[in-house]
Design a protein around this motif. Structure first.
Motif, PDB file in Angstrom:
ATOM      1  N   ALA A  16       0.830  -1.208   0.000  1.00 13.73           N
ATOM      2  CA  ALA A  16       0.000   0.000   0.000  1.00 13.73           C
ATOM      3  C   ALA A  16       0.866   1.260   0.000  1.00 13.73           C
ATOM      4  O   ALA A  16       0.587   2.219  -0.735  1.00 13.73           O
ATOM      5  CB  ALA A  16      -0.935  -0.010   1.199  1.00 13.73           C
ATOM      6  N   LEU A  17       1.910   1.261   0.801  1.00 14.55           N
ATOM      7  CA  LEU A  17       2.810   2.417   0.856  1.00 14.55           C
ATOM      8  C   LEU A  17       3.547   2.595  -0.468  1.00 14.55           C
ATOM      9  O   LEU A  17       3.699   3.718  -0.964  1.00 14.55           O
ATOM     10  CB  LEU A  17       3.795   2.270   2.017  1.00 14.55           C
ATOM     11  N   LYS A  41       0.799   1.698  -9.869  1.00 16.39           N
ATOM     12  CA  LYS A  41      -0.112   2.578  -9.128  1.00 16.39           C
ATOM     13  C   LYS A  41      -1.424   1.873  -8.803  1.00 16.39           C
ATOM     14  O   LYS A  41      -2.338   2.475  -8.269  1.00 16.39           O
ATOM     15  CB  LYS A  41      -0.365   3.848  -9.935  1.00 16.39           C
ATOM     16  N   SER A  42      -1.498   0.573  -9.129  1.00 14.78           N
ATOM     17  CA  SER A  42      -2.708  -0.222  -8.913  1.00 14.78           C
ATOM     18  C   SER A  42      -2.525  -1.166  -7.726  1.00 14.78           C
ATOM     19  O   SER A  42      -1.808  -2.164  -7.815  1.00 14.78           O
ATOM     20  CB  SER A  42      -3.031  -1.039 -10.169  1.00 14.78           C
ATOM     21  N   ILE A  43      -3.188  -0.868  -6.624  1.00 15.60           N
ATOM     22  CA  ILE A  43      -3.069  -1.733  -5.436  1.00 15.60           C
ATOM     23  C   ILE A  43      -3.624  -3.118  -5.732  1.00 15.60           C
ATOM     24  O   ILE A  43      -3.062  -4.115  -5.293  1.00 15.60           O
ATOM     25  CB  ILE A  43      -3.727  -1.093  -4.189  1.00 15.60           C
ATOM     26  N   MET A  47      -1.442  -6.495  -5.394  1.00 15.36           N
ATOM     27  CA  MET A  47      -1.915  -7.504  -4.453  1.00 15.36           C
ATOM     28  C   MET A  47      -2.183  -8.856  -5.122  1.00 15.36           C
ATOM     29  O   MET A  47      -2.270  -9.873  -4.445  1.00 15.36           O
ATOM     30  CB  MET A  47      -3.184  -7.021  -3.737  1.00 15.36           C
ATOM     31  N   SER A  48      -2.310  -8.863  -6.447  1.00  6.93           N
ATOM     32  CA  SER A  48      -2.554 -10.126  -7.151  1.00  6.93           C
ATOM     33  C   SER A  48      -1.271 -10.937  -7.327  1.00  6.93           C
ATOM     34  O   SER A  48      -1.305 -12.043  -7.859  1.00  6.93           O
ATOM     35  CB  SER A  48      -3.196  -9.858  -8.517  1.00  6.93           C
ATOM     36  N   THR A  49      -0.142 -10.399  -6.865  1.00  8.01           N
ATOM     37  CA  THR A  49       1.137 -11.104  -6.977  1.00  8.01           C
ATOM     38  C   THR A  49       1.563 -11.627  -5.608  1.00  8.01           C
ATOM     39  O   THR A  49       0.977 -11.279  -4.588  1.00  8.01           O
ATOM     40  CB  THR A  49       2.235 -10.166  -7.519  1.00  8.01           C
ATOM     41  N   ASP A  50       2.593 -12.444  -5.597  1.00  5.12           N
ATOM     42  CA  ASP A  50       3.156 -12.952  -4.348  1.00  5.12           C
ATOM     43  C   ASP A  50       4.108 -11.899  -3.789  1.00  5.12           C
ATOM     44  O   ASP A  50       5.196 -11.685  -4.324  1.00  5.12           O
ATOM     45  CB  ASP A  50       3.889 -14.264  -4.598  1.00  5.12           C
ATOM     46  N   LEU A  51       3.712 -11.231  -2.734  1.00  7.58           N
ATOM     47  CA  LEU A  51       4.502 -10.130  -2.176  1.00  7.58           C
ATOM     48  C   LEU A  51       5.826 -10.593  -1.579  1.00  7.58           C
ATOM     49  O   LEU A  51       6.736  -9.795  -1.401  1.00  7.58           O
ATOM     50  CB  LEU A  51       3.694  -9.381  -1.112  1.00  7.58           C
ATOM     51  N   GLY A  52       5.949 -11.860  -1.284  1.00  6.07           N
ATOM     52  CA  GLY A  52       7.179 -12.378  -0.706  1.00  6.07           C
ATOM     53  C   GLY A  52       8.273 -12.620  -1.724  1.00  6.07           C
ATOM     54  O   GLY A  52       9.407 -12.925  -1.359  1.00  6.07           O
ATOM     55  N   GLU A  53       7.958 -12.474  -2.997  1.00  4.17           N
ATOM     56  CA  GLU A  53       8.943 -12.696  -4.057  1.00  4.17           C
ATOM     57  C   GLU A  53       9.471 -11.368  -4.579  1.00  4.17           C
ATOM     58  O   GLU A  53       8.787 -10.352  -4.529  1.00  4.17           O
ATOM     59  CB  GLU A  53       8.303 -13.476  -5.211  1.00  4.17           C
ATOM     60  N   SER A  54      10.678 -11.411  -5.107  1.00  2.83           N
ATOM     61  CA  SER A  54      11.275 -10.216  -5.706  1.00  2.83           C
ATOM     62  C   SER A  54      10.541  -9.839  -6.981  1.00  2.83           C
ATOM     63  O   SER A  54       9.983 -10.697  -7.669  1.00  2.83           O
ATOM     64  CB  SER A  54      12.742 -10.470  -6.047  1.00  2.83           C
TER      65      SER A  54
END
Length: 81
Positions: A16-17, A41-43, A47-54
């Protein structure tokens, strides 16, 4: 100057930040996760991706001052500082 940076967001709050920071720039910014290119710019897109991956982020400009400012704004999430 390089306008592509490797980042990792790790959490919903970081995502979000990050989206908020990207929204402060007029330029188009891509969030590249694997073979997917998402508007940074699209939350919902982030969010549709794996945030734990680079992932990679690319700001579309040749303006060195803008690239430098963008790099400073996202430095919290950069992997290659």
């Amino acid at each position: 100057m390089n306008n592509i940076f490797k980042i990792k967001l790790n959490s919903v709050n970081n995502a979000a930040l990050f989206v908020k920071k990207c929204g402060e720039f007029e330029e188009d910014i891509d969030y590249i996760h694997g073979r997917y290119v998402i508007d940074a710019k699209s939350i919902m897109g982030i969010m549709s991706t794996d945030l734990g991956e680079s992932a990679k982020v690319e700001i579309h400009t040749d303006n060195i001052e803008t690239i430098t400012k963008f790099k400073e704004e996202i430095s919290l999430w950069m992997e290659d500082k």
